[in-house]
Design an enzyme around this catalytic site. Sequence first.
Site, PDB file in Angstrom:
ATOM      1  CB  THR A  29      42.376  17.381  76.991  1.00 46.47           C
ATOM      2  OG1 THR A  29      41.629  18.164  77.913  1.00 46.47           O
ATOM      3  CG2 THR A  29      42.595  18.171  75.713  1.00 46.47           C
ATOM      4  CG  ASP A 103      35.711  13.496  70.760  1.00 44.85           C
ATOM      5  OD1 ASP A 103      34.507  13.450  71.075  1.00 44.85           O
ATOM      6  OD2 ASP A 103      36.499  14.334  71.250  1.00 44.85           O
ATOM      7  CG  HIS A 118      34.116  22.465  64.159  1.00 44.91           C
ATOM      8  ND1 HIS A 118      34.898  22.904  65.209  1.00 44.91           N
ATOM      9  CD2 HIS A 118      33.607  23.591  63.587  1.00 44.91           C
ATOM     10  CE1 HIS A 118      34.868  24.228  65.260  1.00 44.91           C
ATOM     11  NE2 HIS A 118      34.091  24.660  64.285  1.00 44.91           N
ATOM     12  CB  CYS A 129      27.664   8.877  44.816  1.00 51.27           C
ATOM     13  SG  CYS A 129      28.760   7.839  45.827  1.00 51.27           S
ATOM     14  CB  CYS A 154      29.811   7.194  41.948  1.00 47.22           C
ATOM     15  SG  CYS A 154      30.840   8.381  42.855  1.00 47.22           S
ATOM     16  CB  SER A 202      40.006  29.229  74.182  1.00 46.37           C
ATOM     17  OG  SER A 202      40.003  28.906  72.795  1.00 46.37           O
TER      18      SER A 202
END
Length: 257
Positions: A29, A103, A118, A129, A154, A202
């Site tokens: 942020t 990011d 993540h 593929c 594919c 958090s």
Amino acid sequence: MKEKVIEECTSIIQNSTNIVVLTGAGISTESGIPDFRSRTGIYQETPEELLSIDYFYDHPKKFYQFAMENLHHPRAVPNIGHELLAKWEEKSKITHLITQNIDGLHQKAGSKNVIEFHGTMKTCSCMNCGKTYLAEEMVKRMKESDHFYVCNHCETQTEEHHYIKPDVVLFGDSGQWFTYDGFKTITDMIHRADCLLVLGSSLKVTPFSTFPRDRQPGVPLIIVNKGTTAYDLEPNTYVIQNSIRDTLKKIDLNLEA
């Protein structure tokens, strides 16, 4: 009181040689990337279902429109917080950095040992593929074709089996690190750490939130986050509810003194 905690954290970092860092949205942020879960975050307007694997399959076009508008930030640049983590890695303080962020700013800043827990928005892959497409390529495809999300490298009997999905972990999805071997790799890293540094998270989202439990007894846990976490009152825990950028700057100045 805050200055005293910063001095204590400086001393801990000074004497550490195997720091594992966990980062969340709070560090991004400060580079202008909106978060998800604060009072002004994306989730205030958009339910989690929109970021689910089911929604992706049912509404791929709408999913991409949302993802490219809200999750893809090609112009964002690392801030001093990212840069200091890269510096401390280069100085052999930090050994591993595990991030919830998608990011790529840690790598842009120069950090090398990064686990993107993540996933990443920088690339997208065919579900069949495995062909990789850059996010910028997908933006271009969105303008040129109605079925931009279907891999043309594919074919499968069912079209959705060769959809191109962003390389992020969606709700109901699994990722590279969501396996027995992936978890073991991370928990082993944390088990060997002589300090755990949590920045801008958090620690509410499982399983990421469970990682601090894997540190050895007595290993210090430093948390820099503007909100509270479930770990704030634990033994050997140092909490600074302030800007990550300003806090790491102060610690780095103390380290250089």
